[in-house]
Motif scaffolding. Structure first.
Motif, short mmCIF file in Angstrom:
data_model
loop_
_atom_site.label_atom_id
_atom_site.label_comp_id
_atom_site.label_asym_id
_atom_site.label_seq_id
_atom_site.Cartn_x
_atom_site.Cartn_y
_atom_site.Cartn_z
N LEU A 92 4.84 8.23 -32.52
CA LEU A 92 4.82 7.13 -30.71
C LEU A 92 3.36 8.38 -29.97
N CYS A 93 3.00 7.15 -29.81
CA CYS A 93 1.35 7.37 -28.85
C CYS A 93 2.07 7.33 -27.59
N VAL A 94 1.71 7.96 -26.63
CA VAL A 94 2.19 7.69 -24.52
C VAL A 94 0.59 7.94 -23.96
N LEU A 95 0.82 7.25 -23.75
CA LEU A 95 -0.67 7.24 -22.99
C LEU A 95 -0.82 7.04 -21.11
N PHE A 96 -1.95 8.41 -21.68
CA PHE A 96 -2.00 8.59 -19.95
C PHE A 96 -3.02 7.74 -18.94
N LEU A 97 -2.13 6.36 -18.22
CA LEU A 97 -3.18 5.96 -17.72
C LEU A 97 -3.39 5.65 -15.98
N GLY A 98 -4.39 5.25 -15.15
CA GLY A 98 -4.28 4.47 -13.88
C GLY A 98 -5.58 5.25 -13.41
N GLY A 99 -5.48 6.09 -12.42
CA GLY A 99 -6.20 6.34 -11.83
C GLY A 99 -6.11 7.68 -11.00
N ASP A 100 -7.47 8.48 -10.84
CA ASP A 100 -7.43 9.73 -10.40
C ASP A 100 -7.44 10.41 -8.75
N GLU A 101 -7.86 10.98 -8.42
CA GLU A 101 -8.27 11.21 -7.44
C GLU A 101 -9.90 11.24 -7.14
N GLY A 111 -13.27 7.69 2.26
CA GLY A 111 -14.18 7.12 2.78
C GLY A 111 -15.00 8.21 3.19
N PHE A 112 -15.40 9.39 3.65
CA PHE A 112 -15.45 9.47 4.89
C PHE A 112 -16.88 9.68 5.07
N PHE A 113 -16.96 9.78 6.50
CA PHE A 113 -18.31 9.22 7.03
C PHE A 113 -19.45 8.92 6.63
N ASN A 114 -19.73 9.84 6.38
CA ASN A 114 -21.35 9.25 6.16
C ASN A 114 -21.66 10.00 3.99
N ASN A 115 -22.10 8.80 4.12
CA ASN A 115 -22.51 8.66 2.50
C ASN A 115 -21.28 9.03 1.84
N ALA A 116 -19.81 8.55 1.47
CA ALA A 116 -19.34 8.85 1.19
C ALA A 116 -18.40 7.65 0.46
N LEU A 117 -17.84 7.24 -0.67
CA LEU A 117 -16.96 5.86 -0.81
C LEU A 117 -15.68 6.61 -1.79
N GLY A 118 -14.69 5.73 -1.12
CA GLY A 118 -13.40 6.46 -1.42
C GLY A 118 -12.42 4.83 -1.58
N ASP A 119 -12.73 3.30 -1.00
CA ASP A 119 -11.80 2.27 -1.88
C ASP A 119 -12.84 1.55 -2.85
N ARG A 120 -12.07 0.08 -2.81
CA ARG A 120 -12.33 -0.36 -3.86
C ARG A 120 -12.10 -1.76 -4.01
N ALA A 121 -12.64 -2.65 -4.03
CA ALA A 121 -13.08 -3.75 -4.17
C ALA A 121 -12.01 -4.66 -4.79
#
Length: 761
Positions: free
Chosen positions: A501-510, A516-526
């Motif tokens: 049996l396989c338990v797959l841990f999928l999705g996303g992370d931090e 997406g902080f003001f200076n030079n940071a991204l956190g949103d996705r298209a």
């Protein structure tokens, strides 16, 4: 003897004189009313002292605890504290609780003794999933809390957050968020309580009253909440942080405002934080109608309004609605911004500005008064310090850890539990003999998962565990997708071949969903498709003929089409606490029965956005070419290891008016073999309105536990107030007409009946 006697007399006289002076100083008299104390203190303050009560800076500018456990202040901090300060963000955040309390006591003593009037400071934190500081209990994130549909459990969670914050010397938290999560491109989605107005309002009430100790705890045991981001922050265009916000006035009143209004009027939040964005072209930090007319005048908010980080100054250099930093400061002040967070180029300019703009004094007085009022409510003038002896025993208590585990268990959503032959794979059961070798595989598998599964299952099963590959390069500001996944991918397939049996841990992370902080940071996705070769991984494991349980971990809604089609079972866990893997193991082996429900709609593709369930009915007229119509999973959806039947829906009347109510009852029967909890949901649909109306709206819910074969009657009250909306004349009120009430297990199904609002007066 005479000398001793005279000294004693002199000392007593000194005490009496000091006491008499303190009585005259009304603000130091704890028996005086809060309003009287504020008025007295304000009258004694000079301009610089008032403005100091309108500014907050971050402790990372130079506040620390030395190796000798003594307070250390770097250059410039003493000058910042010369006239006192409204507050300091995150002092002691990287210290364990006792050391943090030690630091904060010394810092508070320094502040109180180094400003002329002895005004204490607020120490402020963040609290999305527990106090954002070392050594505190880490809970599941707000989106998980909403998935629990358990008001009382959310209140208990935030009650612990309030206690753990106060015991280390903190007083306010820049939490919770009352924004709605309707765009999964937005990286901060998991900080919010879902897409629905009513659910978010209920979660906000539970969170704010919890962290504030039902207001009664504010004097000593709990902290104040700063509800944010006012207003519409979750609806940024394109789902990108800092983008513009376009919301119709009707939607604003009917859908966006209510959670904030509930925070103010029902939960009595001490603070409100303004939104980074604009609102239909008006920068939120300069929006008089929003901050003063609505929030303060219409809703009666008595607390303080704080800026989001540096946003008053940004009215000039980012929003470009103010020509100079000075204009930005005046614009925000007149709009109703009371406190400036971080900037040295905004309210710091006010003392000089008053010389040429004396009309600013009345705004400064009002803002400083709101901050002082908060400090009196928190008891800081009378008891500014923490009892160090009680710190250790009141953080991470057995109760706190038990609540964190319970939230994990009640927020877990069973999305699917059906194999190709229509049988259910879950729960496996600890006595199962079919699956001896179980592989825990996938890119969001955590290091401690194998140990947690062994702890729950014992030595009956043989577990193997392998992450395989990271989704990104795990660089904080701008992570890049991992393109070197093949070696790890091949290792996962090889391990899957050896498993029963396989338990797959999928999705996303931090790193795939973040701020997406003001200076030079991204956190949103298209895109909201799972990143990296996760879809290919589940396809290849399925091709091996292995049964697959997917554990979905993520911080944004994902279009999990391949996962949904291929997996035999899906446990949606969002972003659980530090004990999340233990709860997952319990669910897989049947020690708990999942009872969470989706707090958001799960679309099939990003092209369906916006796709919240409560859109206008006309929005659902057409689907799209080449994809199946409707959501992949609807709002409010969630399965159980047992089954429930709804029957015998009854209304006490089929007519209602503004002075009456309708009682709605429905019987719910557990028709399965296991005890389970069901979230019974009540929706109302306005059949005809003067404006186009939502397809349906959640108006109430109850979470009930039923034993196998048990039936319970669930009762709701339809209060006429919940039928109000913003009509064609832009007045908020009733309209005579017909309504449908729906009660069931999700927004997509349930028993229905009709009633009529017969009059509006």
């Amino acid at each position: 003897m005479n000398k001793i006697y005279l000294s004693t007399v002199g000392f007593c006289l000194l005490i009496n004189i000091t006491f008499a002076q303190s009585v005259k100083l009304v603000y130091k008299n704890k028996n005086a009313s809060t309003d009287a104390r504020v008025k007295d203190l304000l009258s004694r303050m000079n301009l610089e002292e008032k403005v100091a009560q309108m500014r907050i800076f971050h402790a990372n500018l130079g506040i620390a605890l030395g190796t000798d456990n003594k307070l250390e202040l770097k250059s410039g901090i003493a000058e910042r504290l010369r006239y006192g300060i409204a507050g300091i963000k995150n002092p002691g955040e990287f210290l364990e609780p006792v050391k943090a309390a030690l630091l904060n006591n010394q810092l508070q003593k320094y502040i109180v003794t180094h400003n002329r009037l002895g005004i204490p400071a607020l120490f402020i934190t963040e609290s999305y999933n527990g106090v954002d500081a070392q050594g505190c209990t880490k809970f599941a994130r707000p989106i998980n809390m909403a998935a629990s549909f358990n008001r009382d459990l959310v209140h208990q969670t935030w009650d612990i957050i309030g206690r753990e914050a106060r015991i280390r010397g903190l007083h306010m938290c820049h939490s919770p968020e009352a924004d709605l999560s309707r765009d999964p491109r937005f990286g901060r989605m998991s900080e919010e309580f879902g897409e629905d107005t009513y659910l978010t309002s209920q979660m906000i009430i539970s969170a704010v009253t919890g962290v504030q100790g039902d207001f009664k705890g504010l004097k000593s045991t709990h902290i104040g909440a700063v509800t944010k981001h006012f207003a519409g922050y979750g609806q940024v265009l394109g789902g990108t942080n800092f983008a513009a916000i376009e919301i119709s006035p009707r939607t604003l009143i009917d859908e966006i405002y209510p959670p904030f209004k509930a925070a103010v009027q029902q939960a009595k939040t001490l603070g409100i934080m303004a939104s980074h964005g604009d609102l239909n072209g008006i920068a939120s930090h300069a929006n008089y109608d929003l901050l003063t007319k609505v929030l303060k005048n219409q809703w009666g908010f008595k607390g303080y309004v704080v800026s989001d980080a540096n946003d008053i100054a940004r009215l000039n250099f980012f929003m470009k609605v103010a020509e100079t930093p000075e204009d930005a400061a005046m614009m925000a002040l007149k709009a109703g911004m009371d406190v400036d967070l971080y900037s040295d180029e905004a309210y710091a300019l006010l003392p000089k500005l008053v010389k040429t703009h004396p009309e600013l004094i009345k705004y400064i007085d009002a803002a400083a008064s709101r901050m002082l009022r908060t400090k009196f409510i928190l008891g800081l003038f009378d008891s500014p310090y923490v009892n160090l002896e009680s710190v250790k025993e009141n953080v991470r208590t057995d109760k706190a850890l038990a609540i964190a585990k319970k939230m994990d268990e009640e927020s877990m959503i069973l999305l699917k539990n059906k194999s190709a032959d229509s049988s259910s794979i879950l729960p496996i059961g600890l006595s199962n003999t079919k699956y001896n070798k179980i592989a825990l595989l996938g890119p969001v598998l955590t290091d401690g998962a194998k140990a947690d599964f062994e702890k729950i299952a014992g030595n009956r099963f043989v577990f193997s565990a392998e992450k395989g590959f990271d989704l990104t390069n795990r660089e904080g500001d701008v992570p890049k997708l991992n393109t070197n996944t093949k070696p790890g991918f091949d290792k996962l397939i090889a391990m899957a071949k050896q498993a029963d049996l396989c338990v797959l841990f999928l999705g996303g992370d931090e790193f795939t969903a973040k701020e997406g902080f003001f200076n030079n940071a991204l956190g949103d996705r298209a895109s909201i498709d799972p990143v990296a070769p996760q879809d290919e991984l589940i396809r290849q494991v399925k091709a091996l003929g292995k049964p697959i349980i997917v554990v979905l971990k993520h911080r944004r809604t994902l279009s999990i089409n391949e996962i949904s089609k291929t997996a035999d079972a899906i446990l949606d866990c969002w972003d659980a606490s530090e004990f999340g893997d233990e709860a997952i193991a319990k669910a897989i082996f049947g020690l708990i029965n999942p009872s969470g429900k989706l707090p958001v709609t799960v679309p099939r593709t990003i092209g369906q956005l916006p796709f919240h369930y409560s859109q206008k009915e006309i929005n659902f007229k057409k689907g799209y070419l080449f994809i199946e119509n409707g959501p992949l999973y609807p709002f409010g959806y969630g399965l159980s290891y047992t089954t429930f039947k709804y029957h015998n829906l009854k209304l006490s009347s089929t007519a209602i008016n503004p002075n009456s109510k309708i009682t709605v009852t429905v019987e719910v029967t557990n028709t399965g073999k296991l005890t389970g909890k069901e979230v019974v949901q009540l929706y109302i649909k306005d059949l005809i309105g003067s404006v186009t109306r939502p397809d349906k709206e959640l108006k109430d819910f109850q979470k009930v536990e039923l034993k196998a074969g048990e039936t319970k009657t669930v009762s709701f009250t339809i209060n006429p107030e919940i039928l109000k909306f913003t009509r064609a004349d832009m007045k908020f009120g009733y309209e005579v007409g017909d309504y449908t009430v729906q009660i069931g297990p999700s927004s997509a199904e349930g028993l229905k009946s009709n009633f009529r609002l017969t009059s509006i007066i």
